[in-house]
Motif scaffolding. Structure first.
Motif, PDB file in Angstrom:
ATOM      1  N   PRO A 131       0.805  -1.219   0.000  1.00 43.80           N
ATOM      2  CA  PRO A 131       0.000   0.000   0.000  1.00 43.80           C
ATOM      3  C   PRO A 131       0.841   1.273   0.000  1.00 43.80           C
ATOM      4  O   PRO A 131       0.459   2.270  -0.626  1.00 43.80           O
ATOM      5  N   ALA A 132       1.990   1.256   0.681  1.00 44.19           N
ATOM      6  CA  ALA A 132       2.852   2.443   0.690  1.00 44.19           C
ATOM      7  C   ALA A 132       3.347   2.766  -0.716  1.00 44.19           C
ATOM      8  O   ALA A 132       3.461   3.944  -1.095  1.00 44.19           O
ATOM      9  N   SER A 133       3.619   1.727  -1.512  1.00 41.76           N
ATOM     10  CA  SER A 133       4.059   1.970  -2.889  1.00 41.76           C
ATOM     11  C   SER A 133       2.946   2.628  -3.694  1.00 41.76           C
ATOM     12  O   SER A 133       3.214   3.479  -4.555  1.00 41.76           O
ATOM     13  N   ASN A 134       1.700   2.259  -3.422  1.00 40.58           N
ATOM     14  CA  ASN A 134       0.582   2.879  -4.139  1.00 40.58           C
ATOM     15  C   ASN A 134       0.424   4.351  -3.777  1.00 40.58           C
ATOM     16  O   ASN A 134       0.118   5.183  -4.639  1.00 40.58           O
ATOM     17  N   VAL A 135       0.628   4.676  -2.510  1.00 42.78           N
ATOM     18  CA  VAL A 135       0.579   6.084  -2.098  1.00 42.78           C
ATOM     19  C   VAL A 135       1.671   6.875  -2.815  1.00 42.78           C
ATOM     20  O   VAL A 135       1.435   7.984  -3.317  1.00 42.78           O
ATOM     21  N   ALA A 136       2.869   6.295  -2.889  1.00 42.48           N
ATOM     22  CA  ALA A 136       3.965   6.969  -3.594  1.00 42.48           C
ATOM     23  C   ALA A 136       3.634   7.147  -5.071  1.00 42.48           C
ATOM     24  O   ALA A 136       3.960   8.178  -5.680  1.00 42.48           O
ATOM     25  N   PHE A 160      -6.163   7.558  -9.514  1.00 36.81           N
ATOM     26  CA  PHE A 160      -7.372   6.940  -8.965  1.00 36.81           C
ATOM     27  C   PHE A 160      -7.122   5.494  -8.538  1.00 36.81           C
ATOM     28  O   PHE A 160      -7.456   5.092  -7.420  1.00 36.81           O
ATOM     29  N   VAL A 161      -6.539   4.690  -9.419  1.00 36.53           N
ATOM     30  CA  VAL A 161      -6.351   3.269  -9.135  1.00 36.53           C
ATOM     31  C   VAL A 161      -5.400   3.066  -7.963  1.00 36.53           C
ATOM     32  O   VAL A 161      -5.635   2.227  -7.094  1.00 36.53           O
ATOM     33  N   ASN A 162      -4.322   3.832  -7.915  1.00 32.87           N
ATOM     34  CA  ASN A 162      -3.362   3.666  -6.816  1.00 32.87           C
ATOM     35  C   ASN A 162      -3.948   4.082  -5.479  1.00 32.87           C
ATOM     36  O   ASN A 162      -3.701   3.421  -4.463  1.00 32.87           O
ATOM     37  N   ALA A 163      -4.711   5.172  -5.456  1.00 37.77           N
ATOM     38  CA  ALA A 163      -5.343   5.584  -4.202  1.00 37.77           C
ATOM     39  C   ALA A 163      -6.313   4.505  -3.713  1.00 37.77           C
ATOM     40  O   ALA A 163      -6.305   4.131  -2.531  1.00 37.77           O
ATOM     41  N   PHE A 164      -7.132   3.997  -4.632  1.00 31.05           N
ATOM     42  CA  PHE A 164      -8.104   2.970  -4.259  1.00 31.05           C
ATOM     43  C   PHE A 164      -7.422   1.674  -3.860  1.00 31.05           C
ATOM     44  O   PHE A 164      -7.794   1.038  -2.861  1.00 31.05           O
ATOM     45  N   LEU A 165      -6.413   1.253  -4.620  1.00 35.85           N
ATOM     46  CA  LEU A 165      -5.734  -0.014  -4.340  1.00 35.85           C
ATOM     47  C   LEU A 165      -5.035   0.016  -2.986  1.00 35.85           C
ATOM     48  O   LEU A 165      -5.069  -0.961  -2.232  1.00 35.85           O
ATOM     49  N   GLY A 166      -4.396   1.149  -2.661  1.00 31.24           N
ATOM     50  CA  GLY A 166      -3.728   1.275  -1.372  1.00 31.24           C
ATOM     51  C   GLY A 166      -4.703   1.148  -0.217  1.00 31.24           C
ATOM     52  O   GLY A 166      -4.455   0.417   0.754  1.00 31.24           O
ATOM     53  N   ALA A 167      -5.853   1.847  -0.326  1.00 34.90           N
ATOM     54  CA  ALA A 167      -6.848   1.808   0.744  1.00 34.90           C
ATOM     55  C   ALA A 167      -7.499   0.435   0.843  1.00 34.90           C
ATOM     56  O   ALA A 167      -7.684  -0.102   1.945  1.00 34.90           O
ATOM     57  N   PHE A 168      -7.839  -0.149  -0.293  1.00 35.15           N
ATOM     58  CA  PHE A 168      -8.503  -1.459  -0.290  1.00 35.15           C
ATOM     59  C   PHE A 168      -7.636  -2.520   0.376  1.00 35.15           C
ATOM     60  O   PHE A 168      -8.121  -3.326   1.173  1.00 35.15           O
ATOM     61  N   ASN A 169      -6.348  -2.527   0.051  1.00 34.89           N
ATOM     62  CA  ASN A 169      -5.466  -3.549   0.606  1.00 34.89           C
ATOM     63  C   ASN A 169      -5.187  -3.353   2.094  1.00 34.89           C
ATOM     64  O   ASN A 169      -4.651  -4.256   2.736  1.00 34.89           O
ATOM     65  N   LEU A 170      -5.523  -2.198   2.632  1.00 33.52           N
ATOM     66  CA  LEU A 170      -5.335  -1.966   4.066  1.00 33.52           C
ATOM     67  C   LEU A 170      -6.567  -2.341   4.887  1.00 33.52           C
ATOM     68  O   LEU A 170      -6.567  -2.197   6.112  1.00 33.52           O
TER      69      LEU A 170
END
Length: 211
Positions: A131-136, A160-170
C-alpha cells in the motif's frame, strides 16, 4: 554472526524465469480486464482506435499500480532476509477477464510468497510496503494531470487506481495487507488506513471517477 544476517548482507533482487512469466501474464491480463470493463465490449469493437488507446492507458496505470505493489512486497521481504517470489493466480486472472466481460471487475492477480524466519514487525512492514508503494505512485502520477490527451488519462487512472488499491489492501480482513499490519501494530495500522481513506476522498473531490 547468524546465517540470517548473512542473507541480508548478500541480498540481491533476482527474478526467476517463472516469476518473470507470471508478472508479465498478470500485467497483461489485468490490463485487458480493465480495458474490457471500462470500455465495454460493444463500444470497444465499434471503436478499435479508442480501444487501443484505452488499453495503453490501462497498461501504464492499472498494470503499473498492481505490479509495483507486488514488487514492493518482494523487495522489502528480500531486505529482511526472506526468499520471495511473485506467483500469479491464473484462475483468478481468468475470473478478472470473464468478470469484466460480464460487467464487473475483481482483480486478484496473485501474491508474493516469502519464506524464512521473521518477526511480527518485519512481517508487518512487508505487508505495509505494498500500500505504501501505491501512495507513492499517486504522487508520481499526479504531475501527468497537468497535460492533455492520453498523458492526462494515464495520470488520472494512475492516481485513482493507486489511491483505491492502497486503501482497499489496508482493509483488515482475510488475506489483505491490512490484517497483517493490524496484528503487528494497531497504531501504525490506524494511521496508514486513515491516511489512505483521506487520500481516496481527496482524489474523489479533485478528479472524481476517471471513467
Amino acid at each position: 554472526m547468524s546465517s540470517r544476517y548473512d542473507r541480508r548482507q548478500d541480498a540481491t533482487i533476482r527474478f526467476s524465469r517463472r516469476e518473470l512469466r507470471d508478472l508479465a501474464a498478470a500485467w497483461l491480463a489485468l490490463s485487458i480486464a480493465f480495458t474490457i470493463f471500462i470500455g465495454r465490449p460493444p463500444v470497444l469493437a465499434a471503436h478499435p482506435t479508442w480501444a487501443a488507446r484505452l488499453f495503453v492507458v490501462c497498461i501504464f496505470s492499472v498494470g503499473v499500480a498492481f505490479m509495483l505493489h507486488e514488487l514492493a512486497h518482494k523487495v522489502t521481504a528480500i531486505r529482511f532476509g526472506q526468499l520471495a517470489e511473485f506467483r500469479a493466480d491464473y484462475s483468478m486472472l481468468g475470473v478478472a477477464i470473464v468478470g469484466a466481460l460480464a460487467g464487473f471487475i475483481f482483480a486478484a492477480p496473485g501474491a508474493v510468497h516469502h519464506v524464512g524466519r521473521i518477526t511480527d514487525r518485519e512481517n508487518g512492514i512487508i505487508a505495509l510496503a505494498g500500500p505504501a508503494s501505491n501512495v507513492a505512485l499517486v504522487g508520481a502520477f499526479a504531475p501527468l494531470l497537468l497535460f492533455d490527451g492520453i498523458v492526462y488519462s494515464v495520470g488520472a487512472f494512475g492516481v485513482f487506481v493507486n489511491a483505491f488499491l492502497g486503501a482497499f489492501n489496508l482493509i483488515p480482513f482475510g488475506p489483505l495487507d491490512g490484517r497483517t499490519v493490524y496484528r503487528w501494530h494497531p497504531g501504525v495500522f490506524a494511521l496508514a488506513f486513515g491516511g489512505s481513506i483521506a487520500l481516496v476522498a481527496g482524489v474523489f473531490l479533485t478528479i472524481g471517477f476517471p471513467i
